[in-house]
Design a protein around this motif. Sequence first.
Motif, PDB file in Angstrom:
ATOM      1  N   LEU B 228       1.365  16.155  -5.043  1.00 32.15           N
ATOM      2  CA  LEU B 228       0.045  15.513  -5.123  1.00 32.15           C
ATOM      3  C   LEU B 228      -0.591  15.748  -6.489  1.00 32.15           C
ATOM      4  O   LEU B 228      -1.212  14.839  -7.058  1.00 32.15           O
ATOM      5  CB  LEU B 228      -0.873  16.061  -4.019  1.00 32.15           C
ATOM      6  CG  LEU B 228      -0.591  15.582  -2.595  1.00 32.15           C
ATOM      7  CD1 LEU B 228      -1.502  16.289  -1.603  1.00 32.15           C
ATOM      8  CD2 LEU B 228      -0.762  14.069  -2.482  1.00 32.15           C
ATOM      9  N   LYS B 229      -0.425  16.966  -7.028  1.00 28.54           N
ATOM     10  CA  LYS B 229      -0.989  17.246  -8.357  1.00 28.54           C
ATOM     11  C   LYS B 229      -0.393  16.292  -9.396  1.00 28.54           C
ATOM     12  O   LYS B 229      -1.100  15.783 -10.266  1.00 28.54           O
ATOM     13  CB  LYS B 229      -0.701  18.695  -8.762  1.00 28.54           C
ATOM     14  CG  LYS B 229      -1.536  19.732  -8.007  1.00 28.54           C
ATOM     15  CD  LYS B 229      -1.036  21.121  -8.344  1.00 28.54           C
ATOM     16  CE  LYS B 229      -1.859  22.190  -7.647  1.00 28.54           C
ATOM     17  NZ  LYS B 229      -1.251  23.515  -7.754  1.00 28.54           N
ATOM     18  N   ARG B 230       0.911  16.053  -9.290  1.00 24.99           N
ATOM     19  CA  ARG B 230       1.564  15.136 -10.241  1.00 24.99           C
ATOM     20  C   ARG B 230       1.023  13.717 -10.066  1.00 24.99           C
ATOM     21  O   ARG B 230       0.702  13.039 -11.042  1.00 24.99           O
ATOM     22  CB  ARG B 230       3.080  15.131 -10.014  1.00 24.99           C
ATOM     23  CG  ARG B 230       3.805  16.350 -10.544  1.00 24.99           C
ATOM     24  CD  ARG B 230       5.305  16.085 -10.627  1.00 24.99           C
ATOM     25  NE  ARG B 230       5.898  15.770  -9.335  1.00 24.99           N
ATOM     26  CZ  ARG B 230       6.309  16.680  -8.452  1.00 24.99           C
ATOM     27  NH1 ARG B 230       6.179  17.969  -8.731  1.00 24.99           N
ATOM     28  NH2 ARG B 230       6.838  16.323  -7.300  1.00 24.99           N
ATOM     29  N   VAL B 232      -1.828  12.729  -8.751  1.00 31.13           N
ATOM     30  CA  VAL B 232      -3.238  12.633  -9.160  1.00 31.13           C
ATOM     31  C   VAL B 232      -3.321  12.557 -10.685  1.00 31.13           C
ATOM     32  O   VAL B 232      -4.110  11.774 -11.235  1.00 31.13           O
ATOM     33  CB  VAL B 232      -4.052  13.833  -8.615  1.00 31.13           C
ATOM     34  CG1 VAL B 232      -5.456  13.847  -9.216  1.00 31.13           C
ATOM     35  CG2 VAL B 232      -4.150  13.769  -7.097  1.00 31.13           C
ATOM     36  N   ALA B 233      -2.475  13.331 -11.379  1.00 30.58           N
ATOM     37  CA  ALA B 233      -2.478  13.296 -12.852  1.00 30.58           C
ATOM     38  C   ALA B 233      -2.102  11.903 -13.341  1.00 30.58           C
ATOM     39  O   ALA B 233      -2.749  11.348 -14.239  1.00 30.58           O
ATOM     40  CB  ALA B 233      -1.503  14.336 -13.400  1.00 30.58           C
TER      41      ALA B 233
END
Lengths: 117, 241
Positions: B228-230, B232-233
Amino acid sequence: MSDTPQAQARRWYAQRISAMVLALLVLGHLALMIYAVQGGLSGAEILARTQGNVWFGLYYALFVLACAVHVPPGLANIAVEWAGWSPARALWVARLFGVFILVWGGRAVYAVVMGGA
Amino acid sequence: MQEQRLKVSVWRGDAQSGQFQTYEVPRRASQTVLDVVTHIQRHLAPDLGFRFACRVGMCGSCAMTVNGVARWTCRTHVQKVVGPQGELEIAPLANLPRIRDLVTDMREFFDKWARPEGRFVGQTDRHEPFAVVKPDTAPRQQADAGIECIGCGVCYASCDVVSQRPDYLGPAALNRAWTLVNDERDTRRQARLGAVAGDAGCHACHTQGSCTLRCPKQLAPTASIAGLKRLVARAAMKGEL
């Protein structure tokens, strides 16, 4: 100031990108330290190498900048999660600490590159 | 030969207060922790409150804290966790409000699933043909890797970030969001990525991995959260966040 999830995410990425920059800079810093102490460790000898050296100045200015970006989000998280501070208070105190790093780190870089002995 | 006995400390109390109470339970072959709790209710303390349903690791309702670690009691053999003197400590799941004895209030846990657009919203209705989803695409395989969650709350109870940030969505809700953003039929991707961003969402995870370590289904919510972090980035760089 409203602290939106988007701003929080931006801080997270700023912290990760500055960590990548710091990882490279720390490696260079370690190598430089090993090289610098070959002829013995004295202030005069190190200053003779650093004073007026623009590349040295830029390298460590970037180091200080990366620290000033990297440290505040982490400190704010620690203050919120371990000390129970409100997020807004933690963020502003951490930002002040970031400014402190910028000013005192910048002053140190200036002293060894531009300053007199 | 003298019968072996377990010294079982069980947390007894209500939403406000409580304490551990010790019971002696006969040791049996192949005994599970749920067997122990059931024995206490049937023979020693009929008013003991606890949840269970399937007894075979399918429903996820019997999760409790056993010797300080969140586990499914039905799938935990006493032999695996018992102390050298036959001691066992059983408490309700951490990070959730207590109702009575070993029963916790799971409402917030499930409300947090709903918060980051946890409901599937497809592109078609029931009158249209089924969507054909290829099972071997990377997104589908990533969704499949997290889809088997049954919502037992073990990861949520094991997460230090949930303890420290009560508004944090937690591993299960974020894992659910990850399976949905990898579902090609999904229509709520952008809103979901916006909802999982920030300090109440995926960016609060410290990647300690307790959720992944403790998940009884061997899922990896830590990997889902990193995914998810990837995403969102990438969405932020495209200006879609």
